[in-house]
Enzyme design. Structure first.
Site, PDB file in Angstrom:
ATOM      1  N   ARG A 247       0.855  -1.183   0.000  1.00 14.29           N
ATOM      2  CA  ARG A 247       0.000   0.000   0.000  1.00 14.29           C
ATOM      3  C   ARG A 247       0.891   1.232   0.000  1.00 14.29           C
ATOM      4  O   ARG A 247       1.891   1.271   0.722  1.00 14.29           O
ATOM      5  CB  ARG A 247      -0.913   0.033   1.235  1.00 14.29           C
ATOM      6  N   GLU A 276      -3.847   7.564  -5.606  1.00 15.24           N
ATOM      7  CA  GLU A 276      -4.045   6.784  -6.840  1.00 15.24           C
ATOM      8  C   GLU A 276      -5.318   7.250  -7.533  1.00 15.24           C
ATOM      9  O   GLU A 276      -6.337   7.404  -6.859  1.00 15.24           O
ATOM     10  CB  GLU A 276      -4.137   5.293  -6.493  1.00 15.24           C
ATOM     11  N   HIS A 295      -0.828   0.059  -9.847  1.00 13.50           N
ATOM     12  CA  HIS A 295      -1.492  -0.863  -8.917  1.00 13.50           C
ATOM     13  C   HIS A 295      -2.028  -2.105  -9.654  1.00 13.50           C
ATOM     14  O   HIS A 295      -3.232  -2.374  -9.645  1.00 13.50           O
ATOM     15  CB  HIS A 295      -2.632  -0.151  -8.165  1.00 13.50           C
TER      16      HIS A 295
HETATM   17  C1  GLV Z   1      -5.047  -5.020  -4.012  1.00 10.34           C
HETATM   18  O1  GLV Z   1      -4.323  -4.085  -3.736  1.00 10.34           O
HETATM   19  C2  GLV Z   1      -5.555  -5.927  -3.032  1.00 10.34           C
HETATM   20  O2  GLV Z   1      -5.522  -5.603  -1.831  1.00 10.34           O
HETATM   21  O3  GLV Z   1      -6.051  -7.001  -3.426  1.00 10.34           O
END
Ligand code: GLV
Ligand code: GLV
Length: 341
Positions: A247, A276, A295
């Site tokens: 994160r 983001e 991401h």
């Molecule tokens: C993506 O970031 C997830 O937490 O699956």
């Protein structure tokens, strides 16, 4: 239970792989948000008023205000392994079950982590730009002993912060590269597992001081917020790289930018950001020694389909009055039994 014909209503906040939706449809009356962008807050607040179940994404804020607005809501099935967008305490208090999708995306995220490690240490993105932009052509030489030198992995030290499923899978893949593994977590792994992974438990400072690559795999919690800041980045070797597929908020972005500007570290591979999407004028975009991704660590057909199926399995188990297989807020069972009775 609901009478035979009346299915509970579920709202799915984005299009997810069809397989999961098909499974859910057998038990639920399904509505899928059709747009690419998340439902605006007002829309979501309105939607939750008369739904029984919600499939959420990490871009949907599931807080107390939203839960207050959702008198019939019994389960939030998050389409992600992380769930820092959800107020768990509030959900538990209200008897709302929260599930996530661990396991099914572990391999994809770990593989992508290695992709970023290789991309930064071998300058793959920089090299691609070098070819496309005509810079290579302009050098008038096809091969040069000193062109785009990177770092070999063999014999180097990889420091893994957060030794959950993903961290452990990153460690497992590391064996093929012959790197030494240090790891830090709130507690060490069982000895068996440590042996099998050939990973050594150290404190965070030791990990930062000794690693050539530091890779972050902790969930975002109040304890891990800005876990990596100025002090931590200064402990790292000047020749070391940092990788984040966890994160964005686990790393203090301003500190990272400073570290890159002033050469405290050698580079970074980042799939996640404090904001983001990352604004294109963010200073992170100007460094050649930083590889950026939007991401996408779990963005494989396999993982995303597996996530959709697991969301469906959670919803179906709940419908049947069973405890969902990947329930996050386990205490909720003391507040309310599973099901729509
Ligand atoms: C993506 O970031 C997830 O937490 O699956
Ligand atoms: C995610 O699957 C983790 O626990 O690392």
């Amino acid at each position: 239970m609901y009478p035979e014909m009346v299915k509970p209503k579920v709202f799915i906040t984005r299009q997810i792989p069809e397989k999961g939706i098909e499974m859910i449809k057998e038990y639920y009356d399904v509505e899928v948000w059709p747009e690419y962008t998340p439902p605006p807050r007002e829309v979501l607040l309105e939607k939750v008023k008369d739904i029984d179940a919600l499939v959420s994404l990490l871009t949907d804020k599931i807080d107390c205000e939203l839960l207050d607005n959702a008198p019939r809501l019994r389960i939030v099935a998050q389409y992600a392994v992380g769930f820092d967008n959800i107020d768990l305490e509030c959900a538990t208090k209200k008897g709302v079950y929260v599930t996530n999708t661990p396991g099914v995306l572990t391999q994809s995220v770990a593989e992508f982590t290695w992709g970023l490690i290789l991309a930064v240490t071998r300058r793959i993105v920089e090299a691609d730009n070098f070819v496309r932009s005509g810079e290579w052509w302009n050098t008038k030489t096809g091969w040069h002993p000193l062109m785009l030198l990177g770092m070999e992995l063999k014999g180097k030290t990889l420091g893994i912060i957060g030794m959950g499923r993903i961290g452990r899978t990153v460690a497992k893949i590391a064996k093929g590269f012959d790197v030494r593994i240090l790891y830090y977590d709130v507690r060490p792994l069982p000895e068996e597992m440590e042996k099998e992974l050939e990973a050594k438990y150290v404190d965070l400072d030791t990990l930062l001081k000794e690693s050539d690559i530091v890779s972050v795999h902790v969930p975002l919690t109040p304890q891990t917020y800005h876990l990596i800041g100025e002090r931590e980045l200064k402990l790292m070797k000047k020749t070391a790289y940092i990788i984040n597929t966890a994160r964005g908020k686990v790393i203090d972005t301003q500190a990272l930018i400073k570290a890159l500007e002033e050469g405290w570290i050698a580079g970074a591979g980042l799939d996640v950001f404090e904001q983001e999407p990352l604004p294109p004028d963010n200073p992170l975009t100007k460094f050649k020694n930083v590889v950026l991704a939007p991401h996408i660590a779990s963005a494989t057909v396999e993982a995303r389909t597996g996530m959709a199926e697991l969301v469906a399995k959670n919803l179906i188990a709940f419908y049947k009055g069973e405890i969902p297989p990947t329930l996050v807020n386990k205490d909720v069972v003391k507040v309310r039994s599973p099901g729509f009775k």
